[in-house]
Design a protein around this motif. Structure first.
Motif, short mmCIF file in Angstrom:
data_model
loop_
_atom_site.label_atom_id
_atom_site.label_comp_id
_atom_site.label_asym_id
_atom_site.label_seq_id
_atom_site.Cartn_x
_atom_site.Cartn_y
_atom_site.Cartn_z
N ARG A 55 26.84 4.44 -60.59
CA ARG A 55 27.00 4.36 -59.13
C ARG A 55 25.68 4.57 -58.41
NH1 ARG A 55 32.43 5.59 -56.66
NH2 ARG A 55 33.93 5.15 -58.30
N TYR A 56 25.62 4.01 -57.23
CA TYR A 56 24.42 4.12 -56.41
C TYR A 56 24.53 5.26 -55.41
CZ TYR A 56 23.32 -0.60 -58.01
OH TYR A 56 23.05 -1.69 -58.78
N LEU A 57 23.45 5.98 -55.25
CA LEU A 57 23.39 6.96 -54.17
C LEU A 57 23.48 6.22 -52.84
CD1 LEU A 57 22.86 9.94 -53.30
CD2 LEU A 57 20.44 9.32 -53.17
N ALA A 58 24.32 6.73 -51.93
CA ALA A 58 24.50 6.08 -50.64
C ALA A 58 24.70 7.14 -49.57
CB ALA A 58 25.72 5.15 -50.69
N MET A 59 24.37 6.78 -48.36
CA MET A 59 24.61 7.67 -47.22
C MET A 59 25.40 6.89 -46.18
SD MET A 59 21.99 9.74 -44.73
CE MET A 59 21.19 10.72 -46.00
N ASN A 60 26.50 7.52 -45.71
CA ASN A 60 27.30 6.83 -44.71
C ASN A 60 26.80 7.14 -43.29
OD1 ASN A 60 28.42 9.25 -43.84
ND2 ASN A 60 30.36 8.95 -44.91
N LYS A 61 27.48 6.58 -42.32
CA LYS A 61 26.97 6.68 -40.94
C LYS A 61 27.11 8.08 -40.36
CE LYS A 61 31.18 5.07 -38.73
NZ LYS A 61 32.04 3.89 -38.87
N ARG A 62 27.83 8.94 -41.06
CA ARG A 62 27.89 10.34 -40.63
C ARG A 62 26.86 11.20 -41.35
NH1 ARG A 62 33.05 9.98 -42.22
NH2 ARG A 62 32.91 12.02 -43.19
N GLY A 63 26.04 10.56 -42.18
CA GLY A 63 25.00 11.29 -42.88
C GLY A 63 25.47 11.92 -44.17
N ARG A 64 26.68 11.55 -44.57
CA ARG A 64 27.25 12.12 -45.78
C ARG A 64 26.87 11.29 -47.00
NH1 ARG A 64 30.96 16.00 -46.78
NH2 ARG A 64 31.99 15.76 -48.78
N LEU A 65 26.46 11.99 -48.06
CA LEU A 65 26.09 11.30 -49.30
C LEU A 65 27.31 11.01 -50.14
CD1 LEU A 65 22.99 13.44 -50.32
CD2 LEU A 65 22.95 11.13 -49.37
N TYR A 66 27.33 9.85 -50.76
CA TYR A 66 28.37 9.52 -51.72
C TYR A 66 27.77 8.63 -52.79
CZ TYR A 66 28.84 4.95 -49.36
OH TYR A 66 28.60 3.70 -48.84
N ALA A 67 28.51 8.48 -53.89
CA ALA A 67 28.05 7.63 -54.99
C ALA A 67 28.88 6.36 -54.96
CB ALA A 67 28.20 8.36 -56.32
N SER A 68 28.24 5.26 -54.62
CA SER A 68 28.93 4.02 -54.34
C SER A 68 29.03 3.14 -55.59
CB SER A 68 28.18 3.26 -53.24
OG SER A 68 28.78 2.01 -53.01
N GLU A 69 30.20 2.54 -55.76
CA GLU A 69 30.39 1.62 -56.88
C GLU A 69 29.60 0.34 -56.69
OE1 GLU A 69 34.59 1.32 -59.18
OE2 GLU A 69 34.66 1.53 -57.00
N SER A 72 25.02 -1.65 -51.36
CA SER A 72 25.04 -2.11 -49.98
C SER A 72 23.82 -1.54 -49.28
CB SER A 72 26.30 -1.63 -49.27
OG SER A 72 26.18 -0.25 -48.98
N ALA A 73 23.68 -1.85 -48.00
CA ALA A 73 22.55 -1.34 -47.23
C ALA A 73 22.57 0.19 -47.16
CB ALA A 73 22.56 -1.94 -45.82
N GLU A 74 23.76 0.78 -47.32
CA GLU A 74 23.85 2.25 -47.31
C GLU A 74 23.19 2.87 -48.54
OE1 GLU A 74 27.91 3.52 -46.52
OE2 GLU A 74 27.65 3.11 -44.37
N CYS A 75 22.85 2.04 -49.52
CA CYS A 75 22.24 2.51 -50.77
C CYS A 75 20.71 2.41 -50.74
CB CYS A 75 22.76 1.72 -51.96
SG CYS A 75 24.55 1.64 -52.06
N GLU A 76 20.15 2.06 -49.60
CA GLU A 76 18.70 1.88 -49.54
C GLU A 76 18.05 3.07 -48.84
OE1 GLU A 76 18.15 -2.04 -47.85
OE2 GLU A 76 18.72 -2.97 -49.75
N PHE A 77 17.02 3.59 -49.47
CA PHE A 77 16.35 4.79 -48.98
C PHE A 77 14.84 4.57 -48.86
CE2 PHE A 77 20.33 6.17 -50.71
CZ PHE A 77 20.78 7.07 -49.76
#
Ligand SMILES: *[C@@H]1O[C@H](CO)[C@@H](O)[C@H](O)[C@H]1NC(C)=O
Length: 133
Positions: A55-69, A72-77
Motif C-alpha cells: 500500500r501507498y502512504l497517503a494523506m487525505n484532505k483532513r490531514g489524516r494519514l492512511y495506507a492506500s491500495e 492517487s494524488a493523495e499519495c504524492e509527497f
C-alpha cells in the motif's frame, strides 16, 4: 526514478509503518511493515510504498494519514532532504493557505505544509525522518 528501499524512523524513534488494513502508525520496533520503497515520481516528489503491505502512504484532505491500495494524488509527497541528515515529507496536494486576498502576498507566503508525522496523536506536524537501510 529507481526506487530506494528504506525504513523511515522519526527522530522520536518511531518507525513509519504501513499496514495491510490501511492503517498508518509509528512503532518503536521496526517490523516488516516498516520496510518502504521510496520512488521519485517527479523532481522533489516521491511516492512511499510499503513493501509488504503493498500500500501507498497517503494523506487525505483532513490531514489524516492512511495506507492506500491504489495510487492517487493523495499519495504524492514533497520530499525535502536537509543538510543535517533528515528528511521531511509533506502532502503535495493539501496545505493550509492563508485566508484573505491573495493579491498582496508573494506565492507560497504564509502557507503551512502538512507534514507526515507519527507522534501518537496523529497530528500532522513536522517530523524529521531519518533513513536507514
Ligand atoms: C499499529 O497498528 C497495528 C495494526 O493496526 C497495531 O497492531 C499496532 O499495535 C499499532 N502500533 C502502535 C504503536 O500503535
Amino acid at each position: 526514478g529507481a526506487p530506494r528501499r528504506r525504513k523511515l524512523y522519526c527522530a522520536t524513534k518511531y518507525h513509519l509503518q504501513l499496514h495491510p488494513s490501511g492503517r498508518v502508525n509509528g512503532s518503536l520496533e521496526d517490523g516488516a511493515y516498516s520496510i518502504l520503497e521510496i520512488t521519485a515520481v517527479e523532481v522533489g516528489i516521491v511516492a512511499i510504498k510499503g513493501v509488504f503491505s503493498g500500500r501507498y502512504l497517503a494523506m487525505n484532505k483532513r490531514g489524516r494519514l492512511y495506507a492506500s491500495e491504489s495510487y492517487s494524488a493523495e499519495c504524492e509527497f514533497v520530499e525535502r532532504m536537509h543538510e543535517l541528515g533528515y528528511n521531511t515529507y509533506a502532502s503535495r496536494l493539501y496545505r493550509t493557505v492563508p485566508s484573505g486576498p491573495a493579491a498582496r502576498r508573494p506565492p507560497g507566503a504564509g502557507e503551512r505544509l502538512w507534514y507526515v508525522s507519527v507522534n501518537g496523536k496523529g497530528r500532522a506536524d513536522l517530523c524529521r525522518w531519518l533513513c536507514s537501510n
